[in-house]
Write a protein that holds these residues in place. Structure first.
Motif, mmCIF file in Angstrom:
data_model
loop_
_atom_site.group_PDB
_atom_site.id
_atom_site.type_symbol
_atom_site.label_atom_id
_atom_site.label_comp_id
_atom_site.label_asym_id
_atom_site.label_seq_id
_atom_site.Cartn_x
_atom_site.Cartn_y
_atom_site.Cartn_z
ATOM 1 N N LEU A 213 -44.471 32.474 -19.137
ATOM 2 C CA LEU A 213 -45.036 33.279 -20.222
ATOM 3 C C LEU A 213 -46.047 32.485 -21.039
ATOM 4 O O LEU A 213 -46.990 33.051 -21.594
ATOM 5 C CB LEU A 213 -43.910 33.794 -21.129
ATOM 6 C CG LEU A 213 -42.996 34.852 -20.502
ATOM 7 C CD1 LEU A 213 -41.834 35.158 -21.437
ATOM 8 C CD2 LEU A 213 -43.768 36.115 -20.198
ATOM 9 N N ALA A 214 -45.848 31.173 -21.098
ATOM 10 C CA ALA A 214 -46.785 30.333 -21.854
ATOM 11 C C ALA A 214 -48.163 30.312 -21.200
ATOM 12 O O ALA A 214 -49.158 29.986 -21.851
ATOM 13 C CB ALA A 214 -46.231 28.914 -21.970
ATOM 14 N N ARG A 215 -48.243 30.657 -19.902
ATOM 15 C CA ARG A 215 -49.529 30.682 -19.202
ATOM 16 C C ARG A 215 -50.278 32.003 -19.382
ATOM 17 O O ARG A 215 -51.410 32.134 -18.954
ATOM 18 C CB ARG A 215 -49.301 30.451 -17.705
ATOM 19 C CG ARG A 215 -48.660 29.107 -17.367
ATOM 20 C CD ARG A 215 -48.501 28.957 -15.868
ATOM 21 N NE ARG A 215 -48.079 27.606 -15.500
ATOM 22 C CZ ARG A 215 -48.195 27.087 -14.285
ATOM 23 N NH1 ARG A 215 -48.740 27.797 -13.316
ATOM 24 N NH2 ARG A 215 -47.790 25.864 -14.018
ATOM 25 N N VAL A 216 -49.607 32.995 -19.977
ATOM 26 C CA VAL A 216 -50.211 34.318 -20.121
ATOM 27 C C VAL A 216 -51.223 34.299 -21.264
ATOM 28 O O VAL A 216 -51.007 33.668 -22.305
ATOM 29 C CB VAL A 216 -49.114 35.378 -20.391
ATOM 30 C CG1 VAL A 216 -49.738 36.752 -20.612
ATOM 31 C CG2 VAL A 216 -48.129 35.418 -19.225
ATOM 32 N N ASP A 217 -52.309 35.028 -21.064
ATOM 33 C CA ASP A 217 -53.326 35.162 -22.099
ATOM 34 C C ASP A 217 -52.905 36.282 -23.051
ATOM 35 O O ASP A 217 -52.963 37.462 -22.722
ATOM 36 C CB ASP A 217 -54.671 35.502 -21.453
ATOM 37 C CG ASP A 217 -55.778 35.649 -22.502
ATOM 38 O OD1 ASP A 217 -55.548 35.241 -23.658
ATOM 39 O OD2 ASP A 217 -56.852 36.163 -22.163
ATOM 40 N N TRP A 218 -52.455 35.881 -24.241
ATOM 41 C CA TRP A 218 -51.970 36.851 -25.225
ATOM 42 C C TRP A 218 -53.045 37.182 -26.272
ATOM 43 O O TRP A 218 -52.745 37.768 -27.315
ATOM 44 C CB TRP A 218 -50.748 36.311 -25.969
ATOM 45 C CG TRP A 218 -49.608 35.947 -25.093
ATOM 46 C CD1 TRP A 218 -49.253 34.698 -24.664
ATOM 47 C CD2 TRP A 218 -48.641 36.834 -24.513
ATOM 48 N NE1 TRP A 218 -48.144 34.750 -23.858
ATOM 49 C CE2 TRP A 218 -47.747 36.050 -23.743
ATOM 50 C CE3 TRP A 218 -48.460 38.219 -24.549
ATOM 51 C CZ2 TRP A 218 -46.676 36.599 -23.046
ATOM 52 C CZ3 TRP A 218 -47.385 38.767 -23.848
ATOM 53 C CH2 TRP A 218 -46.514 37.963 -23.109
#
Length: 837
Positions: free
Chosen positions: A421-426
């Motif tokens: 999830l830390a790699r997702v572009d939020w």
């Protein structure tokens, strides 16, 4: 045209100090290179980046035509039969496996040099027959249509690293067959069947090719070409049955091959491969070299000083034998990953393709792990996990038909859910944010797997927001995951209400809102939600999402807050819901038992009443997967334990014995004589009547295996009428009627006649006069305080016997010393019954 990446698989190179112009060469052993020229073979030591050193030289009996290495030693072929003929009028043909025997070619195995006892281990197996019909209009010379570079490549099961010899440890996993035409090469896979795996179209005419587990190296007159292969992809599927599932993935065998490098190399004539080395023979054409005279020193460097050899004119052309070291798999892997970054923003298949090639490169290196040093293996394993992470990210980010592969690749990467999830572009957090289906599939599946990982409140909120946008119907399920434990209940409730407003109302949504209201401490909201549907519909909701009631953490059953609350407020709903889960295979038998024990705070040896209620509900429901006798054992052992210990249930039972008898065929009507027996001492077991009645009802039922209860009756003493009733019931079901009559005559005479009326029927009817009548007569003679009870029982017994027997037989069973006046009325009835009928 094959796609070309300008990568660098080749590293340093060095010249082999041959004394004669090489004609044949091969590698072998741990570090040996063999070079043949005429009748002489030279051996060199090849050790990493160090200079190639001469080791020894020997002569053969004739000119060396072919050179190959095996573990037994060097094979020198000094005679050979070749045919350059071919037929161009026949049609193309491909025969695979056993069908290739139909080709008409005859092959004979010769035993030259083999001991007779070893010959039986050799046999011929037909694998492949292929015939080509070239288009002669596109070629100038007949040499252009010749086959070359036939090669069989074995790949073995991953070797052990215990130091044993490889010959003892190797087990063949896959076998590959390669051969080439000048402009195209064919790679076949030979496993359970023979299949064409890859076709290589060369950009220019090839001269020779060599296949390795990682690459196909091809030489043309002026180029060294390096192509990727799919051997490791095919072998991986043979080695691992979990490949191509949600657990593991591997790039497909059918993926297009590519060229990693086409490197200029003038005058290439021959090639062979040896470990991480490529051996190349180069030779400039004689007409391309200006005529010059060699100095004596130059001549001496190219021939043995002790033998005078006249160099023919063609030898004037320059030649060299090179060792080209291939770079380490990890180094090339890193370059491929860096190269793939140029495709990331373009969202194309090229990124996946190149990362898949990098993954297969590392996988191939790991397949021969026995050849690796511990440090190299660790580095490769780290690269393997990293490559899985890269592929997982690609499939989660790119909208492709294979986006589901994000799940197995992320699993193989070892990354936690939070790390992914830390790699997702939020950055875009509005409703227009688009989340690709690969990422949604991965997160959804991961949250269903009861991972022992709790997301932070911030990440949990982002996940909820993501599913609200991409998969709103999944929100109730997502919120039930143990990984979402830290979600703010107010945040979750706000998204659930948005679903309600959008028309996605359902029983599952109602239960989710009730669970969140309970977390928020809003009992009024909780009650309103739970009252909005009937109980049976609520049960259906729990079946749709079992995690509303039960979850797993580190392999342990954990009841939810909602389950704990239902235990106190609606235990019948809770039992019915867990029963529904079991009926629909959402929870196992042992898991359900553990759930109630944990829920009620009991250890393994203590059985809460709620679990007993659940067992009784299972009997009533007649679940097909429940082993009936095991369930009987659980219930009877618990009833007996509580009766023997005078232990009251910890909660009020949900069903009475009467309700169970009316609802379940396994609970039988209790025999009339049993009621008489226990009524003698009712006050002693007044508080435990329900357990006693349920136990007796089971024993009176049609399905109960009475023999199974005998070892567990010992704690239940016969000194009490409750215990006595159970023991007599057990003996009665075992048809020990005479022993039961003795016990009842001694302990409870008033129950004897009801017992006889119920049990002494048909083939057991003779016990009325053979057992009961003489026993009563004997006890009456002895007198005592039970005299009147015995006398009353005797009169009823005589009434039955007078009806059953003829007068003569009746007289024979009467006691000889009996008073005639007492028996006379029964004798008169017996003599007159025939006329009465």
């Amino acid at each position: 045209m094959v796609q070309l990446y300008n990568l660098h698989p080749f590293g340093s190179q060095q010249v082999v100090p041959c004394k004669l112009e090489p004609e044949r060469f091969c590698g072998g052993g741990r570090d040996a290179l063999f070079v043949a020229a005429g009748c002489k073979v030279e051996a060199f030591a090849v050790a990493g980046q160090e200079l190639c050193q001469p080791r020894c030289a020997f002569s053969t009996l004739g000119r060396v035509l072919h050179l190959a290495y095996s573990e037994a030693g060097i094979s020198n072929e000094i005679s050979q039969l070749e045919s350059d003929d071919f037929v161009i009028c026949q049609k193309p043909m491909e025969l695979l496996g056993k069908k290739s025997e139909q080709s008409g070619l005859s092959v004979t195995l010769e035993s030259t040099g083999l001991a007779d006892e070893k010959l039986k281990y050799f046999h011929i197996q037909h694998l492949l027959y292929r015939r080509f019909t070239p288009d002669i209009s596109s070629y100038d010379l007949s040499d252009d249509i010749r086959l070359h570079s036939l090669q069989l490549l074995p790949i073995y099961q991953t070797g052990s690293s215990d130091g044993k010899s490889l010959s003892q440890e190797k087990e063949l996993l896959s076998l590959f067959c390669f051969f080439s035409l000048p402009h195209v090469g064919y790679l076949y896979m030979i496993v359970k069947s023979v299949e064409l795996m890859s076709v290589y179209h060369y950009p220019e005419k090839s001269q020779q090719a060599v296949l390795t587990p990682q690459f196909l190296h091809v030489i043309t007159s002026n180029n060294l070409q390096c192509f990727t292969v799919r051997c490791s992809a095919a072998a991986a599927r043979e080695e691992d049955p979990y490949m191509d599932t949600t657990l593991k993935a591997c790039p497909p065998v059918s993926m297009d091959v590519c060229a990693l490098r086409i490197q200029l190399f003038i005058g290439l004539k021959a090639i062979c491969h040896f470990k991480n080395h490529i051996i190349l023979l180069t030779k400039a054409d004689a007409e391309a070299i200006p005529e010059r005279r060699e100095s004596p020193r130059r001549l001496l460097s190219r021939k043995n000083t002790s033998v005078k050899i006249k160099i023919p004119p063609i030898a004037e052309a320059g030649w060299n034998l090179y060792i080209v070291n291939t770079v380490s798999p990890v180094q090339l892997y890193k370059e491929m990953v860096d190269y793939s970054n140029t495709y990331k923003t373009a969202r194309t298949q090229s990124c996946i393709h190149l990362l898949s090639e990098a993954h297969l490169l590392v996988r191939a290196a790991l397949m021969d792990a026995s050849q690796l040093e511990p440090g190299e293996k660790a580095e490769l394993l780290e690269a393997f996990k990293e490559s899985c992470g890269h592929l997982g990210e690609c499939y989660s980010r790119l909208d492709t038909q294979h986006s589901h592969l994000a799940l197995p690749y992320y699993k193989m990467s070892g990354l936690s859910l939070a790390e992914v999830l830390a790699r997702v572009d939020w950055t875009a957090e509005d409703a227009s944010q688009k989340y690709e289906k690969g990422l949604i599939f991965y997160i959804n599946h991961s949250l269903y797997e009861n991972l022992d990982e709790e997301l932070s409140e911030e990440l949990a909120a982002k996940v909820v927001q993501m599913f609200h946008v991409a998969e709103p119907k999944q929100l109730p399920h997502i919120l039930c995951s143990p990984s979402m434990k830290n979600i703010n209940p107010s945040t979750a409730m706000s998204y659930l209400r948005k679903l309600d407003a959008s028309g996605l109302s359902s029983i599952l949504l109602t239960l989710s809102k009730a669970a969140m209201a309970l977390k928020m401490g809003d009992l009024d909201m909780y009650r309103n939600e739970m009252k909005s549907h009937p109980e049976m519909k609520l049960v259906c909701g729990f079946i749709l999402e079992p995690r509303l009631l039960v979850r797993q953490r580190k392999g342990q059953i954990v009841p939810t807050e909602l389950a704990i609350h239902l235990k106190e407020t609606q235990p019948a709903l809770l039992v019915a819901s867990v029963l529904g889960l079991q009926k629909n295979s959402k929870i196992g038998i042992e898991e359900a038992d553990s759930f109630f024990k944990v829920l009620c705070g009991k250890d393994e040896d203590m059985i809460p009443q709620l679990l007993v209620d659940f067992w009784e509900a299972q009997l009533v429901a007649c679940l097909p997967d429940v082993v009936l006798q095991e369930l009987f054992f659980k219930l009877t052992s618990q009833y007996i334990w509580r009766l023997s210990k005078r232990q009251l249930p910890d909660t009020t039972p949900l069903r009475t014995s009467e309700e169970l008898i009316n609802a379940c065929g396994h609970y039988g009507l209790i025999y009339p004589w049993v009621h008489i027996l226990i009524s003698s001492d009712f006050l002693a077991y007044e508080n435990y009547t329900e357990d006693l009645l349920k136990l007796q009802s089971l024993m009176c039922g049609p399905s109960f295996d009475i023999a199974s209860i005998i070892p567990f009756l010992e704690p239940l003493s016969e000194d009490t009428f409750a215990g006595l009733s159970v023991h007599v019931l057990c003996r009665t079901r075992l048809k020990e009627y005479e022993q039961c009559i003795d016990i009842l005559l001694e302990r409870c005479p008033e129950a004897v006649i009801p017992y006889a009326n119920h049990e002494l029927k048909e083939e057991n009817r003779t016990l009325w006069w053979k057992k009961l009548l003489p026993e009563l007569c004997q006890r009456i003679k002895c007198g005592g305080e039970k005299y009147q009870l015995y006398l009353s029982s005797l009169k009823e017994t005589l009434s039955v016997v007078a009806v059953e027997l003829e007068l003569k037989d009746f007289l024979n069973v009467l006691p000889e010393d009996g008073t005639a006046a007492f028996f006379l009325p029964y004798l008169l009835y017996c003599s007159r019954k025939k006329s009465l009928t």
